[in-house]
Design a protein around this motif. Structure first.
Motif, PDB file in Angstrom:
ATOM      1  N   PRO A  97       6.969  -5.487  11.302  1.00  0.00           N
ATOM      2  CA  PRO A  97       6.545  -6.320  10.172  1.00  0.00           C
ATOM      3  C   PRO A  97       5.186  -6.985  10.405  1.00  0.00           C
ATOM      4  N   GLU A  98       4.847  -7.297  11.675  1.00  0.00           N
ATOM      5  CA  GLU A  98       3.544  -7.892  11.963  1.00  0.00           C
ATOM      6  C   GLU A  98       2.427  -6.889  11.703  1.00  0.00           C
ATOM      7  N   VAL A  99       2.675  -5.628  12.010  1.00  0.00           N
ATOM      8  CA  VAL A  99       1.696  -4.578  11.699  1.00  0.00           C
ATOM      9  C   VAL A  99       1.481  -4.517  10.179  1.00  0.00           C
ATOM     10  N   GLU A 100       2.557  -4.571   9.431  1.00  0.00           N
ATOM     11  CA  GLU A 100       2.453  -4.494   7.966  1.00  0.00           C
ATOM     12  C   GLU A 100       1.657  -5.655   7.402  1.00  0.00           C
ATOM     13  N   ARG A 101       1.843  -6.845   7.983  1.00  0.00           N
ATOM     14  CA  ARG A 101       1.131  -8.020   7.453  1.00  0.00           C
ATOM     15  C   ARG A 101      -0.378  -7.886   7.576  1.00  0.00           C
ATOM     16  N   ALA A 102      -0.841  -7.101   8.538  1.00  0.00           N
ATOM     17  CA  ALA A 102      -2.285  -6.927   8.713  1.00  0.00           C
ATOM     18  C   ALA A 102      -2.930  -6.232   7.522  1.00  0.00           C
ATOM     19  N   PHE A 103      -2.118  -5.537   6.731  1.00  0.00           N
ATOM     20  CA  PHE A 103      -2.655  -4.775   5.604  1.00  0.00           C
ATOM     21  C   PHE A 103      -2.339  -5.425   4.254  1.00  0.00           C
ATOM     22  N   GLU A 104      -1.728  -6.609   4.274  1.00  0.00           N
ATOM     23  CA  GLU A 104      -1.294  -7.221   3.017  1.00  0.00           C
ATOM     24  C   GLU A 104      -2.457  -7.626   2.138  1.00  0.00           C
ATOM     25  N   GLU A 105      -3.522  -8.158   2.719  1.00  0.00           N
ATOM     26  CA  GLU A 105      -4.622  -8.644   1.889  1.00  0.00           C
ATOM     27  C   GLU A 105      -5.286  -7.510   1.115  1.00  0.00           C
ATOM     28  N   ILE A 106      -5.255  -6.289   1.665  1.00  0.00           N
ATOM     29  CA  ILE A 106      -5.861  -5.160   0.963  1.00  0.00           C
ATOM     30  C   ILE A 106      -5.094  -4.867  -0.312  1.00  0.00           C
ATOM     31  N   CYS A 136       4.669   0.638   5.103  1.00  0.00           N
ATOM     32  CA  CYS A 136       5.819   0.524   5.996  1.00  0.00           C
ATOM     33  C   CYS A 136       5.397   0.994   7.379  1.00  0.00           C
ATOM     34  N   ALA A 137       5.467   0.120   8.369  1.00  0.00           N
ATOM     35  CA  ALA A 137       5.169   0.495   9.750  1.00  0.00           C
ATOM     36  C   ALA A 137       6.435   1.060  10.386  1.00  0.00           C
ATOM     37  N   ILE A 138       6.293   2.151  11.118  1.00  0.00           N
ATOM     38  CA  ILE A 138       7.443   2.800  11.729  1.00  0.00           C
ATOM     39  C   ILE A 138       7.120   3.154  13.173  1.00  0.00           C
TER      40      ILE A 138
END
Length: 536
Positions: A425-434, A450-452
């Motif tokens: 989920p932390e990986v996913e948050r890095a792309f939220e602003e885009i 979705c990070a897997i």
């Protein structure tokens, strides 16, 4: 409380105060209920007498009733599996003042899950309009009773009120509700909430989430969701009015908020996102909203920002809790990833051996809370919820820093790559602003991600990011620079520690989701491994 004492109190002091309010279209579907789409506190208290009498008679008429799970202490279990949020709420609230254990079963669950929990837990009466479910239960040898909502109303109408008993405040230790932790991707785990455990939970939520007396709360969505069910319970337990809807319709919710003077919404993150989009189209209809409460710990920053942009005077609280345990804490500021733990709740981060971990290290989140259930119902799982010392876990992973809790997902949301623990989920948050679009860079709008973790011979696993294209009108990955792997890597390297940076990127037309809108991580892995995603 949990709700009966307050229902009786308000019914006596302010009988015409709205208790339950459905959408106006509910009137058309409630045959036998006088076409109403709302109930006052006085009506709720009065009608509960004939409701319980009808339900009790249905249980008593069975020649070979199912044996209820031992955790219910031999109290018959009544399950509601209806699409009508108002009807489900009416039944749950109406039975609360009597010797009854109630359960809600999502009619959208796989049929095998529905049959499994009914037969395994010893549910004796199911209120459902599904003929398919009735046939499947009969084929499974279940000896209980299935009755439709209309048939239940007819049974209630046939009861002479003179022959009924009034609702009463029950003993604290008496079982109250049977709930389920899952039902979409795995076999559901059942657990019991006693009346005292729900009272303890109301104490916490009323101290922090503002379900004040007289407040009109909108709780759209199936009452089989623990978040929606609890919003119904807490509103009635505090003398508020709870407005329900079978789903979130952005075209009608704005008018309901205005017409019904709704000031508080409790909803899942997907609904909050839809709310922000609806408010952007017709902001005047939503200006009366004071507070939005959502159960999305780690609520995406894009949702938080979207709501703040269109409704700057509306407050947003995203709480962290587990249905089995209760409310644990919430976040209100910043990116919403750091959770303030409520002062009556204990939290520890521990490793696999149970040893406490130092600040900053990811481990299993253990909780000590008065509202925690005693354990899972026999036969539904072998998992342990609560230890003898009172500490419990549902497998969430997280870390504590400076007294604040940050979640890293469930055990399946942690990747071990090259010896490092990586929170997906932390990986996913890095792309939220885009997700909101970066027009100046020409990157356009990135869809859901979705990070897997994918297997790797040398590192054990590697991190990959799977992208669902944004809409064409917003410049999704299929028609913008965000389909460029180099741009994605630049973004990741700027936002993440090296071990968190995805090594592969994929496009998938549609990410798999639960009925509640959550992305299914394990199924996403399966789709990638089977070659159904496009590698960038």
């Amino acid at each position: 409380m949990p709700i009966t004492s307050r229902i009786l109190e308000v019914a006596a002091a302010d009988p015409d105060r709205s208790a339950l309010v459905g959408s106006p279209s509910e009137a058309e579907s409630r045959a036998g209920a006088e076409g109403t789409h709302s109930l006052t506190y006085a009506q709720l208290a009065r009608d509960s007498r004939t409701l319980f009498a009808a339900v009790d008679a249905l249980h008593s008429a069975q020649t070979a009733p199912p044996t209820p799970a031992p955790e219910t202490r031999d109290i018959p279990i009544t399950a509601v599996s209806l699409t009508s949020a108002l009807e489900t709420s009416r039944i749950i609230a109406g039975l609360a003042g009597f010797r009854a254990v109630s359960a809600t079963i999502d009619p959208r669950w796989p049929l095998s899950h529905q049959v499994g929990v009914i037969t395994t837990t010893g549910i004796g009466l199911v209120i459902s309009d599904s003929g398919v479910l009735a046939e499947a239960l009969a084929a499974a040898g279940w000896t209980g009773t299935v009755i439709t909502a209309a048939e239940l109303h007819a049974c209630e109408a046939a009861v002479d009120p003179v022959d009924t008993a009034p609702p009463t405040v029950r003993e604290p230790s008496e079982p109250f509700l049977m709930l389920f932790s899952s039902g979409t991707t795995s076999n559901p785990k059942a657990f019991i909430k006693t009346r005292q455990q729900y009272r303890d939970n109301v104490d916490v939520s009323s101290a922090h989430l503002e379900p004040f007396p007289g407040v009109a709360t909108l709780a759209p969505g199936p009452v089989s969701y623990s978040l929606t069910l609890y919003a119904v319970i807490e509103s009635l337990a505090t003398g508020g009015s709870v407005h329900v809807a079978d789903d979130f319709d952005p075209f009608t919710m704005g008018s309901r908020i205005t017409d019904e003077a709704i000031t508080r919404i409790v909803a899942v993150p997907a609904v909050v996102k839809a709310l922000a989009e609806a408010a952007r189209r017709t902001p005047a209809r939503f200006r009366g909203l004071d507070l939005v409460v959502t159960g999305g710990a780690n609520l995406p920053a894009s949702i938080r920002s979207a709501l703040a942009d269109v409704l700057p005077d509306t407050r947003l609280i995203s709480y962290y809790g587990a249905a089995e345990i209760g409310f644990i804490g919430d976040s209100r500021d910043g990116d919403g990833t750091w959770i303030s733990i409520y002062d009556t709740i204990g939290v520890d981060i521990r490793d696999e051996s149970g040893a406490r971990l130092p600040d900053g290290v990811i481990g299993t989140v253990w909780i000590r809370a008065a509202a925690c259930s005693d354990g899972y119902v026999t036969g539904t799982t072998d998992a342990q919820l609560r230890r003898p010392d009172g500490w419990a876990t549902v497998g969430d992973q997280g870390r504590i820093e400076n007294g604040l809790l940050q979640l890293a997902g469930r055990a399946g949301d942690i990747a071990i790559t090259g010896g490092h623990k990586v929170s997906l989920p932390e990986v996913e948050r890095a792309f939220e602003e885009i997700d909101r679009g970066d027009r100046r860079s020409g990157q356009g709008r990135l869809g859901e991600v979705c990070a897997i973790a994918l297997p790797d011979d040398s590192l054990g696993s590697i991190v990959a990011l799977v992208i669902e294209p944004g809409s064409a009108s917003d410049g999704g990955p299929g028609n913008s620079g965000m389909s460029d792997k180099a741009a994605l890597l630049d973004r990741a390297r700027a936002k993440l520690a090296p071990q968190f940076v995805p090594r592969r990127f994929y496009l998938l037309d549609q990410l798999p989701r639960t009925v509640g809108g959550k992305i299914r991580r394990h199924e996403t892995v399966d789709l990638v491994m089977s070659g159904k995603a496009q590698r960038l």
